[in-house]
Enzyme design. Structure first.
Site, PDB file in Angstrom:
ATOM      1  N   SER A 116       0.897  -1.022  -0.015  1.00  0.00           N
ATOM      2  CA  SER A 116       0.069  -0.107   0.198  1.00  0.00           C
ATOM      3  C   SER A 116       0.771   1.193  -0.182  1.00  0.00           C
ATOM      4  CB  SER A 116      -0.874  -0.086   1.213  1.00  0.00           C
ATOM      5  OG  SER A 116      -1.541   1.367   1.161  1.00  0.00           O
ATOM      6  N   THR A 147       9.125  -0.234  -1.138  1.00  0.00           N
ATOM      7  CA  THR A 147      10.026   0.933  -1.350  1.00  0.00           C
ATOM      8  C   THR A 147      10.869   0.457  -2.535  1.00  0.00           C
ATOM      9  OG1 THR A 147      10.200   1.131   0.904  1.00  0.00           O
ATOM     10  CG2 THR A 147      11.889   2.166  -0.330  1.00  0.00           C
ATOM     11  N   CYS A 162      -0.933   3.875  10.448  1.00  0.00           N
ATOM     12  CA  CYS A 162      -0.119   4.883   9.645  1.00  0.00           C
ATOM     13  C   CYS A 162       0.513   5.817  10.600  1.00  0.00           C
ATOM     14  CB  CYS A 162      -0.835   5.693   8.864  1.00  0.00           C
ATOM     15  SG  CYS A 162      -0.415   7.088   8.114  1.00  0.00           S
TER      16      CYS A 162
HETATM   17  C1  SIN Z   1       1.139   4.546   6.009  1.00  0.00           C
HETATM   18  O1  SIN Z   1       2.346   4.560   6.230  1.00  0.00           O
HETATM   19  O2  SIN Z   1       0.303   3.948   6.727  1.00  0.00           O
HETATM   20  C2  SIN Z   1       0.677   5.752   5.047  1.00  0.00           C
HETATM   21  C3  SIN Z   1       1.829   6.653   4.696  1.00  0.00           C
HETATM   22  C4  SIN Z   1       1.095   7.922   4.442  1.00  0.00           C
HETATM   23  O3  SIN Z   1       0.314   8.318   3.788  1.00  0.00           O
HETATM   24  O4  SIN Z   1       1.706   9.101   5.328  1.00  0.00           O
END
Ligand code: SIN
Length: 309
Positions: free
Chosen positions: A22, A270, A131
């Site tokens: 994601s 990544t 998050c």
């Molecule tokens: C996440 O790490 O869950 C989302 C990353 C973000 O949109 O800050």
């Protein structure tokens, strides 16, 4: 080479072991120029919230040794546009789609599940309770047993019984096993782990944090041993709970490490920023790594490192 790369996350059958992570390939469409997205294990979409959101101030990315920090802050178009534009493309293109949802409150998570419940083309729901780039640490639901189970229980009550719910966990806790147990008891069918670790980089010329949001989520190879440890510990405690493993996977060898720790499938994150074809390449390389060691399937190595005692 005739290694069977198929796997499953509970009731969800996957033709390939690698999925996108994601946030690292938007809603999959941008990868279509690099390969047939429908041949991936699946696409896990960028976490979607109820309303459109512009995210955190810039700069939002910083390089670190063996990794990177992001401070995106859940930027996105909101659920209605997501369904109309992104989910429809994924469905039309036959992609196995895992929709990641993020809410600012327990009620918002419930509302998202209700809105998505009857939308066709969703293979699983990933509930992002971890998050790090939110307004307060109180919104990192996965840091606390009660708040993480409240979210999953609410989503469960709004969701259907056929489509799995995966809870996405943070490693930024004292005991990830007990959080995993809580969310499974609350109704999660599986776990996605791990999300990024909370980090910071300081610009020592400007004498201030590099990121606009000050802190960010650390990802990439730097966090892989943490992720492997977390997957191993949770699989030992909950051997029947499927785990979608992630955290710094760059190649087939890394992928094999996660399977041996107990993951059933892998999200590739990544590395995709430097090599957008990585989810396909890593599946191929994993096949070679398995073949080299005399294994005939992904399934036979899941949790294998636990047999050594
Ligand atoms: C996440 O790490 O869950 C989302 C990353 C973000 O949109 O800050």
């Amino acid at each position: 080479m005739s290694v069977d790369l198929s796997t499953s996350l509970g009731s969800l059958k996957l033709s390939a072991p690698t999925l996108t992570a994601s946030g690292c390939a938007a809603a999959g469409r941008e990868l279509a120029q690099f390969g047939d997205v429908s041949t991936l294990g699946g696409v896990v979409t960028k976490s979607i919230m109820l309303n459109a959101r512009s995210g955190r101030p810039t700069p939002r990315m910083a390089e670190t040794p063996s990794g990177m920090l992001n401070s995106i802050g859940l930027q996105g178009p909101g659920i209605e546009q997501f369904i109309e534009k992104d989910l429809s493309w994924l469905t039309e293109n036959g992609v196995t789609t895992i929709v990641s949802i993020a809410g600012g409150s327990v009620a918002e998570f419930g509302e998202l599940a209700r809105r998505l419940r009857d939308v066709p083309g969703i293979a699983a729901l990933e509930v992002n309770i971890s998050c790090p780039n939110v307004e307060s640490r109180g919104q990192v639901f996965a840091c606390n047993h009660e708040s993480s189970s409240d979210v999953i229980r609410t989503v469960r009550s709004e969701w259907n019984d056929e489509t799995p719910i995966l809870a996405k966990l943070t490693p930024d806790v004292t005991d990830i096993v007990s959080i995993a147990q809580s969310v499974v008891e609350a109704g999660a069918n599986g776990l996605s782990m791990i999300n990024t670790l909370l980090g910071m980089v300081i610009d020592v010329d400007a004498m201030k944090p590099m990121l606009g949001g000050k802190t960010g989520g650390l990802s990439g190879p730097a966090i892989r041993p943490v992720a492997v440890r977390a997957v191993y510990q949770v699989h030992a405690a909950l051997p029947d709970t499927p785990i979608l493993g992630m955290g710094g996977i760059r190649n087939g060898h890394d992928a094999l490490e996660f399977l041996a720790a107990g993951a059933s499938a892998l999200s590739i994150g990544t590395v995709v920023f430097g090599d957008p074809s990585a989810p396909w390449r890593i599946a191929r390389e994993l096949g070679e790594e398995l073949d080299k060691r005399g294994y005939q399937s992904v399934r036979e190595v899941i949790g294998k490192a636990h047999q050594a005692g």
